[in-house]
Scaffold this motif. Structure first.
Motif, PDB file in Angstrom:
ATOM      1  N   ALA A 196       0.817  -1.209   0.000  1.00  0.00           N
ATOM      2  CA  ALA A 196       0.000   0.000   0.000  1.00  0.00           C
ATOM      3  C   ALA A 196       0.856   1.267   0.000  1.00  0.00           C
ATOM      4  CB  ALA A 196      -0.936   0.002   1.202  1.00  0.00           C
ATOM      5  N   LYS A 197       2.039   1.190   0.628  1.00  0.00           N
ATOM      6  CA  LYS A 197       2.941   2.332   0.648  1.00  0.00           C
ATOM      7  C   LYS A 197       4.371   1.844   0.792  1.00  0.00           C
ATOM      8  CE  LYS A 197       2.476   3.286   5.578  1.00  0.00           C
ATOM      9  NZ  LYS A 197       2.288   4.325   6.570  1.00  0.00           N
ATOM     10  N   ASP A 198       5.313   2.699   0.424  1.00  0.00           N
ATOM     11  CA  ASP A 198       6.730   2.380   0.540  1.00  0.00           C
ATOM     12  C   ASP A 198       7.175   2.586   1.984  1.00  0.00           C
ATOM     13  OD1 ASP A 198       6.810   2.030  -2.221  1.00  0.00           O
ATOM     14  OD2 ASP A 198       7.530   4.053  -2.604  1.00  0.00           O
ATOM     15  N   GLY A 199       8.126   1.758   2.429  1.00  0.00           N
ATOM     16  CA  GLY A 199       8.648   1.972   3.767  1.00  0.00           C
ATOM     17  C   GLY A 199       9.540   0.858   4.267  1.00  0.00           C
ATOM     18  N   ARG A 212       9.010  -2.568   2.145  1.00  0.00           N
ATOM     19  CA  ARG A 212       7.847  -2.714   1.258  1.00  0.00           C
ATOM     20  C   ARG A 212       7.870  -1.590   0.237  1.00  0.00           C
ATOM     21  NH1 ARG A 212       4.168   0.744   4.318  1.00  0.00           N
ATOM     22  NH2 ARG A 212       5.068   0.783   6.368  1.00  0.00           N
ATOM     23  N   ARG A 256       5.607  -0.023  -3.366  1.00  0.00           N
ATOM     24  CA  ARG A 256       4.364  -0.041  -4.137  1.00  0.00           C
ATOM     25  C   ARG A 256       4.556  -0.636  -5.520  1.00  0.00           C
ATOM     26  NH1 ARG A 256       2.917   6.112  -3.289  1.00  0.00           N
ATOM     27  NH2 ARG A 256       5.113   6.111  -3.673  1.00  0.00           N
ATOM     28  N   VAL A 271      13.912   3.645  -2.100  1.00  0.00           N
ATOM     29  CA  VAL A 271      13.356   3.739  -0.742  1.00  0.00           C
ATOM     30  C   VAL A 271      14.480   3.681   0.297  1.00  0.00           C
ATOM     31  CG1 VAL A 271      11.980   2.491   0.985  1.00  0.00           C
ATOM     32  CG2 VAL A 271      11.058   2.883  -1.297  1.00  0.00           C
TER      33      VAL A 271
END
Length: 109
Positions: free
Chosen positions: A27-30, A47, A49, A64
């Motif tokens: 759902a989102k980068d991180g 993670r 996207r 990221v």
């Protein structure tokens, strides 16, 4: 600060080697912390996207990690695992400073 062998990174002559487990199509980068695998190895959970198609997820992982660590994108390169969820990145720079940034982001080992 001493880099522990129990951490999911390893000091090299010109930086660090970072071991990751990547989740694409998130759902989102991180960066989600550190996880110990069943075999005892530790990895940093990342993670992105991007979908794992034509290297898009690999490029996103490098971006990221570079952004989170505050280093140039050109300092981060995929060393192994181009088609796997388990990847090894090479990060060029001051190993102690990068390790301190990783500890702040992902938690202590």
């Amino acid at each position: 600060m001493t880099i522990s062998s129990a951490c999911p990174w390893q000091e090299t002559g010109d930086g660090l080697r970072l071991f990751l487990r990547v989740t694409p199509k998130a759902a989102k980068d991180g960066i989600d912390g550190i996880k110990t695998l069943d075999d005892g190895r530790k990895v940093v959970l990342v993670r992105v996207r991007a979908i794992p198609d034509k290297g898009a997820a690999n490029k996103a992982v490098c971006t990221v990690v570079a952004k989170a660590l505050g280093v140039a994108k050109s300092s981060v390169a995929l060393e192994s695992g181009s088609t796997s969820r388990f990847k090894t990145l090479r990060i060029d720079g001051d190993a102690q400073q990068i390790a301190a940034s990783l500890t702040a982001l992902a938690g202590s080992c």
